[in-house]
Design an enzyme around this catalytic site. Structure first.
Site, PDB file in Angstrom:
ATOM      1  N   THR A 254       0.841  -1.194   0.000  1.00  0.00           N
ATOM      2  CA  THR A 254       0.000   0.000   0.000  1.00  0.00           C
ATOM      3  C   THR A 254       0.880   1.250   0.000  1.00  0.00           C
ATOM      4  O   THR A 254       2.102   1.166  -0.133  1.00  0.00           O
ATOM      5  CB  THR A 254      -1.003  -0.031   1.176  1.00  0.00           C
ATOM      6  OG1 THR A 254      -1.969   1.009   0.999  1.00  0.00           O
ATOM      7  CG2 THR A 254      -0.320   0.124   2.531  1.00  0.00           C
TER       8      THR A 254
ATOM      9  N   LYS B 115       3.241   1.354  -3.963  1.00  0.00           N
ATOM     10  CA  LYS B 115       2.587   0.606  -5.049  1.00  0.00           C
ATOM     11  C   LYS B 115       3.301   0.743  -6.390  1.00  0.00           C
ATOM     12  O   LYS B 115       3.243  -0.173  -7.210  1.00  0.00           O
ATOM     13  CB  LYS B 115       1.126   1.034  -5.182  1.00  0.00           C
ATOM     14  CG  LYS B 115       0.250   0.554  -4.044  1.00  0.00           C
ATOM     15  CD  LYS B 115      -1.206   0.930  -4.258  1.00  0.00           C
ATOM     16  CE  LYS B 115      -2.053   0.488  -3.088  1.00  0.00           C
ATOM     17  NZ  LYS B 115      -3.485   0.773  -3.289  1.00  0.00           N
TER      18      LYS B 115
ATOM     19  N   ASP C  46      -6.712  -4.177  -6.596  1.00  0.00           N
ATOM     20  CA  ASP C  46      -7.485  -2.981  -6.244  1.00  0.00           C
ATOM     21  C   ASP C  46      -8.591  -2.708  -7.265  1.00  0.00           C
ATOM     22  O   ASP C  46      -9.736  -2.454  -6.917  1.00  0.00           O
ATOM     23  CB  ASP C  46      -6.577  -1.745  -6.169  1.00  0.00           C
ATOM     24  CG  ASP C  46      -5.821  -1.643  -4.859  1.00  0.00           C
ATOM     25  OD1 ASP C  46      -6.285  -2.196  -3.847  1.00  0.00           O
ATOM     26  OD2 ASP C  46      -4.763  -0.995  -4.844  1.00  0.00           O
TER      27      ASP C  46
ATOM     28  N   GLY D 266     -10.121  12.596  -8.139  1.00  0.00           N
ATOM     29  CA  GLY D 266      -8.903  11.951  -7.674  1.00  0.00           C
ATOM     30  C   GLY D 266      -8.232  11.149  -8.758  1.00  0.00           C
ATOM     31  O   GLY D 266      -8.866  10.307  -9.403  1.00  0.00           O
ATOM     32  N   ALA D 267      -6.939  11.433  -8.976  1.00  0.00           N
ATOM     33  CA  ALA D 267      -6.170  10.731 -10.014  1.00  0.00           C
ATOM     34  C   ALA D 267      -4.896  10.125  -9.434  1.00  0.00           C
ATOM     35  O   ALA D 267      -3.927   9.913 -10.147  1.00  0.00           O
ATOM     36  CB  ALA D 267      -5.837  11.690 -11.158  1.00  0.00           C
TER      37      ALA D 267
ATOM     38  N   GLY E 184      -3.121   6.997  -6.755  1.00  0.00           N
ATOM     39  CA  GLY E 184      -3.041   5.541  -6.853  1.00  0.00           C
ATOM     40  C   GLY E 184      -4.399   4.869  -6.846  1.00  0.00           C
ATOM     41  O   GLY E 184      -4.675   3.987  -7.663  1.00  0.00           O
TER      42      GLY E 184
ATOM     43  N   TYR F 104     -13.423   3.926   3.472  1.00  0.00           N
ATOM     44  CA  TYR F 104     -14.207   2.966   4.257  1.00  0.00           C
ATOM     45  C   TYR F 104     -14.011   3.156   5.755  1.00  0.00           C
ATOM     46  O   TYR F 104     -14.549   2.396   6.562  1.00  0.00           O
ATOM     47  CB  TYR F 104     -13.885   1.525   3.854  1.00  0.00           C
ATOM     48  CG  TYR F 104     -12.497   1.034   4.200  1.00  0.00           C
ATOM     49  CD1 TYR F 104     -12.223   0.483   5.445  1.00  0.00           C
ATOM     50  CD2 TYR F 104     -11.463   1.111   3.280  1.00  0.00           C
ATOM     51  CE1 TYR F 104     -10.964   0.019   5.766  1.00  0.00           C
ATOM     52  CE2 TYR F 104     -10.204   0.652   3.584  1.00  0.00           C
ATOM     53  CZ  TYR F 104      -9.958   0.113   4.830  1.00  0.00           C
ATOM     54  OH  TYR F 104      -8.700  -0.333   5.145  1.00  0.00           O
TER      55      TYR F 104
ATOM     56  N   GLY G 100     -17.234   2.433   0.588  1.00  0.00           N
ATOM     57  CA  GLY G 100     -15.899   1.942   0.251  1.00  0.00           C
ATOM     58  C   GLY G 100     -15.597   0.541   0.754  1.00  0.00           C
ATOM     59  O   GLY G 100     -14.517   0.002   0.480  1.00  0.00           O
TER      60      GLY G 100
END
Length: 286
Positions: free
Chosen positions: A73, A77, A113, A137-138, A140, A231, A252
């Site tokens: 994570t 990544k 993912d 959001g762009a 990971g 989440y 999430g």
């Protein structure tokens, strides 16, 4: 009396600031249910005083200690790719790895993912209108959710990011992979939301450390579906507001669980019980 054989298995998670991760509990509970003596450890860069530069040592140590695999994570990544022997096609396309299988002295990189988000979406928002969506959001996570949405058949995607060049880079990366879709870096969020059927939220906004909404609430209309990646908490401010305005929503939890389902399958060679893992996740998140 026949004794039940318990198969030992070890895996782990490499990342920074991961002490609150629910991944170990999900893996170990499913492992126990399937007759494994499953140990899943946290390899927290922050706690170890380590950086991405320590990945070669950490990977070698995991192999030496007989781990079957590692989840990866933030912030590793992308960095981990240089230290792997082989990449699965989806990991190569995405340029990101969240699951490394350690087998026969080799390291195999995968990305569960995107599949996790796609599977959660399929189950949680069946029959969603995939004509057009906005993604916030762009980074990971955004790479994975955009790839997932387009793999599900999304025909138009407008990507927005606080750093416009990241949105442009993501659109450019995805365009040749999905030539039948229209993928753009958005410039006018209000206008894009008026044209969109849904919203994919792939930023940390809504987490305890980053409270609030990721966009003007007035951009949400009852026709929109809203898919979230946060989440913790499951009930974000965005989802609460979206539901109040009549939107269909997806929390999430699906992405969190199904990426773990995919990783469990790769580490163990066993078929996980996705429904059981979802129930365990819900019990942990209350």
């Amino acid at each position: 009396m026949t004794e039940t054989l318990v198969r030992p298995l070890k895996a782990g998670l490499i990342g920074a600031g991961i002490q609150a991760s629910l991944t170990p509990a999900m893996h170990m509970a499913e492992g126990a249910a399937q007759g494994l003596s499953y140990q899943y450890e946290l390899i927290d860069l922050q706690a170890l005083g380590a950086t991405e530069g320590d990945l070669p040592r950490l990977l070698a140590d995991a192999q030496t200690r007989g781990l079957a695999g590692l989840n990866i994570t933030h912030p590793c990544k992308q960095a981990v790719i240089a230290h792997l022997d082989e990449l699965a096609p989806d990991a190569r396309r995405l340029g990101a790895v969240n699951t490394v299988v350690l087998k026969g002295g080799r390291r195999y990189g995968h990305n569960t993912d995107w599949w996790g988000f796609a599977e959660g979406f399929r189950r949680g928002l069946p029959d969603a209108d995939l004509s057009a969506a906005v993604q916030l959001g762009a980074g990971g996570a955004g790479v994975a959710t955009a790839y997932a949405g387009l793999s599900l058949g999304l025909r138009q995607l407008a990507v927005f990011d606080r750093e416009p060049e990241r949105a442009e880079a993501l659109a450019e990366m995805l365009a040749p992979l999905f030539p039948e879709a229209e993928i753009t870096a958005g410039t006018d969020l209000a206008a894009a939301m008026r044209e969109a059927a849904g919203l994919i939220h792939a930023t940390p906004t809504g987490m305890a450390k980053y409270p609030g909404l990721p966009l003007d609430a007035d951009f949400l209309a009852p026709r929109h579906w809203v898919a979230e990646i946060v989440y913790f908490p499951l009930e974000t401010a965005l989802l609460k507001e979206a539901r109040r305005r009549g939107c269909r929503t997806l929390d999430g939890g699906g992405m969190a669980v199904f990426q773990a389902v995919g990783a469990f399958r790769l580490f163990t060679g066993l078929e996980p019980d996705a429904a059981r893992m979802l129930e365990h996740f819900k019990a942990m998140t209350g």
